[in-house]
Scaffold this active site. Structure first.
Site, PDB file in Angstrom:
ATOM      1  N   ARG A  46       0.914  -1.101   0.146  1.00  0.00           N
ATOM      2  CA  ARG A  46      -0.054  -0.080   0.077  1.00  0.00           C
ATOM      3  C   ARG A  46       0.755   1.392   0.047  1.00  0.00           C
ATOM      4  O   ARG A  46       0.591   2.063  -0.811  1.00  0.00           O
ATOM      5  CB  ARG A  46      -1.236   0.185   1.075  1.00  0.00           C
ATOM      6  CG  ARG A  46      -1.802   1.339   1.355  1.00  0.00           C
ATOM      7  CD  ARG A  46      -2.910   1.332   2.339  1.00  0.00           C
ATOM      8  NE  ARG A  46      -2.769   0.365   3.099  1.00  0.00           N
ATOM      9  CZ  ARG A  46      -2.187   0.551   4.526  1.00  0.00           C
ATOM     10  NH1 ARG A  46      -1.428   1.631   4.565  1.00  0.00           N
ATOM     11  NH2 ARG A  46      -2.106  -0.409   5.248  1.00  0.00           N
ATOM     12  N   TYR A  98     -16.446  17.016 -15.507  1.00  0.00           N
ATOM     13  CA  TYR A  98     -16.627  15.804 -15.479  1.00  0.00           C
ATOM     14  C   TYR A  98     -17.715  15.445 -14.705  1.00  0.00           C
ATOM     15  O   TYR A  98     -17.255  15.841 -13.579  1.00  0.00           O
ATOM     16  CB  TYR A  98     -15.180  14.745 -15.463  1.00  0.00           C
ATOM     17  CG  TYR A  98     -15.542  13.283 -15.324  1.00  0.00           C
ATOM     18  CD1 TYR A  98     -15.927  12.817 -16.377  1.00  0.00           C
ATOM     19  CD2 TYR A  98     -15.382  12.585 -13.983  1.00  0.00           C
ATOM     20  CE1 TYR A  98     -15.943  11.561 -16.256  1.00  0.00           C
ATOM     21  CE2 TYR A  98     -15.661  11.344 -14.118  1.00  0.00           C
ATOM     22  CZ  TYR A  98     -15.944  10.748 -15.185  1.00  0.00           C
ATOM     23  OH  TYR A  98     -16.084   9.206 -15.140  1.00  0.00           O
ATOM     24  N   ASP A 170      -7.157  19.347 -14.000  1.00  0.00           N
ATOM     25  CA  ASP A 170      -7.443  18.159 -14.658  1.00  0.00           C
ATOM     26  C   ASP A 170      -6.951  17.809 -16.084  1.00  0.00           C
ATOM     27  O   ASP A 170      -7.527  18.663 -16.798  1.00  0.00           O
ATOM     28  CB  ASP A 170      -8.912  17.473 -14.411  1.00  0.00           C
ATOM     29  CG  ASP A 170      -9.375  16.363 -14.834  1.00  0.00           C
ATOM     30  OD1 ASP A 170      -8.581  15.546 -15.682  1.00  0.00           O
ATOM     31  OD2 ASP A 170     -10.536  15.823 -14.505  1.00  0.00           O
ATOM     32  N   LYS A 195      -8.045   6.906 -19.286  1.00  0.00           N
ATOM     33  CA  LYS A 195      -8.177   7.602 -20.768  1.00  0.00           C
ATOM     34  C   LYS A 195      -6.929   7.321 -21.570  1.00  0.00           C
ATOM     35  O   LYS A 195      -6.386   6.251 -21.728  1.00  0.00           O
ATOM     36  CB  LYS A 195      -8.774   8.738 -20.672  1.00  0.00           C
ATOM     37  CG  LYS A 195      -9.523   9.045 -19.675  1.00  0.00           C
ATOM     38  CD  LYS A 195     -10.915   8.031 -19.640  1.00  0.00           C
ATOM     39  CE  LYS A 195     -11.816   8.030 -18.547  1.00  0.00           C
ATOM     40  NZ  LYS A 195     -12.215   9.484 -17.922  1.00  0.00           N
TER      41      LYS A 195
END
Ligand SMILES: *Cc1c(COP(=O)(O)O)cnc(C)c1O
Length: 379
Positions: A46, A98, A170, A195
């Protein structure tokens, strides 16, 4: 190192064990210690994993940052940025953004006492009227989704600096191939690597890139404490995707332009939203801060008929009707009923997301097949 070399080598070290050209997929949760605390920089996956580190270094290299962080999704990356804030803080955000970001802001973080102002940022002075002593963060998405508005990152940066605010961008739609927000004055770059960075529609992943060490430490603390990391297999896949980012983007841009030009000539089409057109309202800003205009295009049909838009997206054969974007294959979406369904109709129509709006993620197939497909679907 130039960008087209960075995609392949940026931040990468030769594997010391066998010289493997690609980093091994370290499918492990933990690492042997010789004595308590005696390890080679890796204790628990982690906190760190070598395959993820390789990817995080690639992220940092591509965006001209010093530190990269990889998350289990783009939204997990945005979530980590919001965790820098505390109740009472205020955020100024792009108004057409978004849908998932909007949902995270308004349905999760508003509940914890963070206030969001959704502002049209094409005119950056607009923002100043919303800034007060509680304002901490400016959240920018450019090109915006799905209206392809362009926001001047440099102008936002000077406002952020004047008021001592963090500026996060972003950069999912543009990718670092087209635009490098840290160089334009942003503090944080965020990606849905799902993406273009991944590029093959096979991984969900997010990323953050920063220059500042203190900010990187805070975000790393949040990443480790909250745990929204990505796994080593996915890290490997995105690293592989990044190696062709520049060639894919070049073709996305070429095909995007050809599709945009075709659509404007079609008698049934009302508006085509693509920042490469000279009459696009923010074309000059796009030209200044981007190296090309990308493969994302939205358009509306004359008469703004919901049913007709649905019929068009159903008829497409080479374009797949699907959520998401940025993969090698062309996708089409109907924002009002898909990606932006969580935004109330009144809100979304204010920003131009009409019932007839169709969004295309133009892929890297042969352009003749893409145009022929649009032709048969639109009729
Ligand atoms: C997809 C997307 C996100 C969210 O990323 P996920 O990887 O789906 O969580 C955020 N911003 C933009 C612009 C996106 O397209």
């Amino acid at each position: 190192m130039k960008f087209n070399t960075k995609t392949i080598h940026g931040g990468q070290e030769r594997d010391p064990a066998y010289g493997s050209v690609m980093p091994p997929i370290y499918q492990t949760t933990t690492y042997a210690q010789t004595t308590p605390g005696g390890h080679k920089g890796y204790e628990y996956s982690r906190s760190h994993n070598p395959t993820r580190t390789a990817l995080e270094n690639a992220f940092a290299s591509l965006e001209n940052g010093n530190f990269g962080l990889a998350f289990g999704s783009g939204l997990a990356a945005i979530d980590a940025v919001l965790k820098l804030l505390k109740p009472g803080d205020e955020v100024i955000s792009t108004s057409d953004l978004y849908g998932g970001s909007y949902r995270l802001f308004t349905s999760i973080y508003a509940k914890f006492g963070i206030k969001f102002h959704f502002v049209s940022m094409q005119n950056s002075e607009n923002m100043e009227t919303y800034i007060n002593e509680n304002t901490k963060l400016i959240w920018v998405e450019t090109p915006t989704n799905p209206m392809m508005n362009i926001i001047d990152i440099k102008a936002c940066s000077s406002i952020a600096k004047k008021h001592n605010l963090l500026l996060a961008v972003d950069n999912t739609f543009a990718t670092p191939y087209l635009q490098q927000p840290l160089d334009l004055g942003a503090d944080i770059v965020m990606h849905s690597a799902t993406k273009y960075l991944g590029g093959h529609s096979d991984v969900v992943m997010g990323g953050l890139i920063v220059k500042d060490k203190d900010l990187a430490d805070k975000l790393y603390f949040i990443q480790n404490a909250s745990g929204a990391i990505c796994g080593p297999q996915d890290s490997f896949l995105v690293l592989r995707g990044i190696k062709t980012l520049h060639v894919r983007m070049q073709r996305h841009c070429e095909n995007g332009k050809a599709v945009a030009v075709y659509l404007t000539s079609h008698p049934k089409i009302e508006n085509v939203y693509w920042p490469g057109f000279e009459n696009h309202p923010n074309h000059q800003v796009a030209k200044a801060q981007m190296t090309d205009f990308g493969g994302m295009i939205s358009f509306t049909t004359k008469g703004n008929n919901f049913k007709e838009a649905i019929k068009i997206v159903e008829k497409l054969k080479v374009f797949t009707l699907a959520e998401s974007l940025g993969g090698v294959e062309s996708l089409a979406g109907h924002p009002a009923s898909m990606t932006h369904a969580s935004i109330p109709k009144e809100e979304r129509e204010k920003t131009g997301v009409l019932d007839s709006l169709i969004r295309l993620s133009v892929g890297i197939e042969d352009i003749d097949d893409l145009i022929a497909d649009l032709k048969q679907a639109i009729g």
